[in-house]
Enzyme design. Structure first.
Site, PDB file in Angstrom:
ATOM      1  N   HIS A 273       0.876  -1.259  -0.092  1.00 18.84           N
ATOM      2  CA  HIS A 273       0.249   0.251  -0.375  1.00 18.84           C
ATOM      3  C   HIS A 273       1.470   1.463   0.217  1.00 18.84           C
ATOM      4  CE1 HIS A 273      -4.265  -1.391   0.030  1.00 18.84           C
ATOM      5  NE2 HIS A 273      -3.962  -1.447   0.953  1.00 18.84           N
TER       6      HIS A 273
ATOM      7  N   CYS B  24       0.711   2.570  -5.549  1.00 20.86           N
ATOM      8  CA  CYS B  24      -0.280   2.714  -6.323  1.00 20.86           C
ATOM      9  C   CYS B  24       0.943   4.947  -5.748  1.00 20.86           C
ATOM     10  CB  CYS B  24      -1.892   3.258  -4.754  1.00 20.86           C
ATOM     11  SG  CYS B  24      -3.132   2.450  -4.860  1.00 20.86           S
TER      12      CYS B  24
END
Length: 262
Positions: free
Chosen positions: A131, A192
């Protein structure tokens, strides 16, 4: 009768004001509470490491990589971490995370996940995902600051490896070719491109550096020692943030009491 009706109406209005006030405060506090709880769990969790690496393909779960919800954050406190396969350390950007073999959201919130744990780091493309959170000192958030030429260290099973960053790029989330196995000693890191919902992915690629295992172990150990202060500073910030939330809650109660007395 009119006085009773007016009093009932006043109580109703006051009750609605209190409900709206508390609801607004809760909506403001919840995101900060979630972030503090998640940060503390990531920094404080204890993970055991196994020296055995799967030789067959591991059945991966179906996970959509997106910012965690409050329920997912709370569930993380009940989750017992599985044994890690090793650790990834990038000293120049203070990354030091465990590597898990199974693609589930709990693992993505506690470290990195290897997409193909059966691949041989000596001669294949090892792909790790994690993440990118609001706190960019956690997990793969620091990858935003990585530069070509920087060293990446990997302990995997009972072996250690060193890589050199060779390429940094942003690609669409649908661009899965970055995970292809080119039969070279490579390390590919994917996260991301920002800590909110996005359809873009940051991809960092490194090539294997041939060195003696003892030299790599020493370098990796030194890198982890340097990272201890960063982790301590993060925990201090999280502790102060927790006290701030307590103060906000006390202020909320006081203001509620004042509204009631109006």
């Amino acid at each position: 009768m009119n006085e009773k009706s007016q009093a009932r109406k006043d109580r109703l209005i006051k009750g609605l004001i209190i409900i709206l006030f508390l609801g607004g405060i809760i909506c403001l506090v919840i995101p900060f509470a979630k972030r503090a709880l998640l940060s503390y769990r990531i920094e404080s969790v204890s993970v055991q490491q196994t020296l055995s690496v799967p030789t067959n393909e591991v059945s991966q779960g179906s996970v959509i990589i997106q910012p965690p919800t409050l329920s997912e954050t709370l569930a993380l406190y009940r989750h017992q971490p599985e044994a890690s396969l090793g650790r990834l350390v990038i000293p120049d950007v203070a990354i030091d995370v465990p590597i898990f073999p199974t693609l589930i959201n709990e693992n993505l919130l506690l470290g990195a996940v290897t997409m193909f744990p059966e691949r041989d780091p000596n001669q294949e493309n090892l792909v790790l995902v994690s993440h990118h959170l609001w706190n960019e000192t956690l997990l793969f958030g620091p990858l935003m600051n990585v530069q070509p030429g920087q060293a990446m260290f990997l302990s995997y099973g009972d072996q250690v490896y060193q890589y050199r960053v060779t390429e940094i790029k942003t690609v669409p989330a649908t661009e899965i070719s970055v995970m292809d196995n080119r039969q070279l000693g490579e390390l590919t890191l994917i996260t991301c491109d920002r800590p909110t919902l996005t359809d873009q992915r940051l991809v960092v690629n490194g090539t294997l550096v041939k060195e003696e295992p003892d030299e790599i172990k020493e370098k990796m150990h030194n890198a982890q020692e340097q990272g201890v202060k960063t982790i301590s500073d993060n925990r201090l910030i999280i502790r102060h943030f927790g006290w701030l939330l307590v103060c906000v809650f006390i202020i909320m109660l006081v203001l509620t009491w004042i509204v009631i007395k109006l």
